[in-house]
Structures are given as structure tokens and as C-alpha cells.
Scaffold this active site. Structure first.
Site, mmCIF file in Angstrom:
data_model
loop_
_atom_site.group_PDB
_atom_site.id
_atom_site.type_symbol
_atom_site.label_atom_id
_atom_site.label_comp_id
_atom_site.label_asym_id
_atom_site.label_seq_id
_atom_site.Cartn_x
_atom_site.Cartn_y
_atom_site.Cartn_z
ATOM 1 C CE LYS A 12 -3.688 -2.715 1.998
ATOM 2 N NZ LYS A 12 -4.923 -2.739 2.806
ATOM 3 C CG HIS A 94 -6.933 -3.216 -2.827
ATOM 4 N ND1 HIS A 94 -7.417 -2.423 -1.817
ATOM 5 C CD2 HIS A 94 -6.278 -4.246 -2.220
ATOM 6 C CE1 HIS A 94 -7.059 -2.946 -0.644
ATOM 7 N NE2 HIS A 94 -6.369 -4.053 -0.869
ATOM 8 C CD GLU A 164 -7.671 -7.805 -0.649
ATOM 9 O OE1 GLU A 164 -6.699 -7.962 0.088
ATOM 10 O OE2 GLU A 164 -7.858 -6.765 -1.292
#
Length: 247
Positions: A12, A94, A164
Site C-alpha cells: 500500500k 482493490h 477480500e
């Protein structure tokens, strides 16, 4: 079919040269594990540096890219640039790109198609928010996000799906092994129905969401969990234990 275990580390927006050196040191010191694909994703300024320092068995990915090769798109990087750095992977879709930066299913699908056409492999992320899970929409949300790339007719051999659950990212909450396996099983069934049994069997579906050295072994035993996409824990030496969760 045996699917090769895949462990990704998404750094990240964290790190500097000193911390990259620290991560490189513990990764390079770890025993080689040829049964696992290991891919780490540093912030863009450190991609080339990390690649130059890491041993051959650890690949480097970009955290994002845009849907065209070049042009007036301030702040973006293209798959062509990623390839020019000698990298093979990018993370797309993401939850932070979807929810912090407002990327739509349609945009993420366009980016995925372009990356694949440019010869870059994609870790394609999907996942539901807490309110969506509590409302019983887990399946609907994940299938909608997947359908966006199914509709584009993508080639699946260079895609890893990362499930996720948004409610488990960086929160310390983890889906139980049973919860994660259930959704992975649904995803595989979706691929079987919407794409083909062969693609469903061959495609790696990895789990992300507060994966740690403590829970990785249990999660890694599940039949449809083919690895992990790890956030904060990939910055620490315990990441090596996660890489070796199946050993």
C-alpha cells in the site's frame, strides 16, 4: 488440478528506502520455496529499486495501472511502463481503489483487459462491505464485480482472483476459514457456470483480509483457498511464515 499456491504482499502507501531494504533483507534470507509464487507490490517510486534488490524467487507487482498505454493522465502509470520496468504483475480492483478513489466495475474491467493485452498478469480483487454481507448480498456483490470482466471475454490464464471482504481489511477482523472457503467455493462455481469448468479448476482464488502468521495455516488448508493477498503483515518478517503456510 493442482493450483500453485500464490502469496502476494500489498505494501500500500507505506515505506521508504530504509524500510524497503529491511523487507528485502528478510525475504532474501528466507528459504526458497519453489511451491509458492511470491509477489510483492511496493509503492510506485520503489518498484525498480525493490526489483533490483530482491532475489529471483520474489517477483514485484505494481499496485495499480490505467487503461491506456500513454497520454494526458496525470498521476497514472500504464501497463507499458510496468512492463518496461521488467515487472509481470499488477493489482487491480482493490477495495481501496473502488471505495476511496471511486473506481467503478466498468473502469476496473477496462483496466484489466488493457493490462492483460499488454502482457501484464492481474491480481483481480473483489469483495463485499460489512453492510452488504449483513444484508445477505455477499454473493451478488462478488458475482457483479466478476461479471464485469467475464463480459469482456478476458483470457483467464493470467488472472489470479483475490477475494477480500472489505470488512476484514485492516480491521483485525478475519473471515473464519469456513466463511472464506464458502465464498471461494461460490466464486469457483460462478466461473464454472459463466466461463468454463476448465477455467474454474485452473484459476487461483486467494484470500485477503487481515491475514496473519497465526491464521494463515488454517485458511491455507481450505480446498478452494489457493493463497493470500496480505496487507500490513507483508511489511513484517512474519510474512515469511505466511508464504510457508502450507509447508
Amino acid at each position: 488440478m493442482t493450483r500453485k499456491f500464490f502469496v502476494g504482499g500489498n505494501w500500500k502507501m507505506n515505506g521508504d528506502y530504509a524500510s524497503v531494504d529491511g523487507i528485502v533483507t528478510f525475504l532474501n534470507a528466507s528459504a526458497d520455496n519453489s511451491s509458492v509464487d511470491v509477489v510483492v507490490a511496493p509503492p510506485a517510486p520503489y518498484l525498480a529499486y525493490a526489483k533490483s534488490k530482491l532475489k529471483a524467487g520474489v517477483l514485484v507487482a505494481a499496485q495499480n495501472c490505467y487503461k491506456v498505454p500513454k497520454g494526458a493522465f496525470t498521476g497514472e502509470i500504464s501497463p507499458a511502463m510496468i512492463k518496461d520496468l521488467g515487472l509481470e504483475w499488477v493489482i487491480l480492483g482493490h477495495s481501496e481503489r473502488r471505495h476511496v478513489f471511486g473506481e467503478s466495475d466498468a473502469l476496473i474491467a477496462e483496466k484489466t483487459v488493457h493490462a492483460l493485452e499488454a502482457g501484464i498478469k492481474v491480481v483481480f480483487c473483489i469483495g463485499e462491505k460489512l453492510e452488504e454481507r449483513e444484508a445477505g448480498h455477499t454473493k451478488d456483490v462478488n458475482f457483479r464485480q466478476l461479471q464485469a470482466i467475464v463480459d469482456k471475454g478476458v483470457s483467464w490464464e493470467n488472472i489470479v482472483i483475490a477475494y477480500e471482504p472489505v470488512w476484514a481489511i485492516g480491521t483485525g477482523k478475519t473471515a473464519s476459514g469456513e466463511q472464506a472457503q464458502e465464498v471461494h467455493e461460490w466464486i469457483r462455481a460462478f466461473l464454472k457456470e459463466k466461463v468454463s469448468p476448465a477455467v474454474a479448476d485452473a484459476t487461483r482464488i486467494i484470500y485477503g483480509g487481515s491475514v496473519t502468521a497465526d491464521n494463515a495455516a488454517e485458511l491455507g488448508k481450505k480446498p478452494d483457498i489457493d493463497g493470500f493477498l496480505v496487507g500490513g503483515a507483508s511489511l513484517k518478517p512474519d510474512f515469511v511464515k505466511i508464504i510457508n503456510a502450507r509447508s
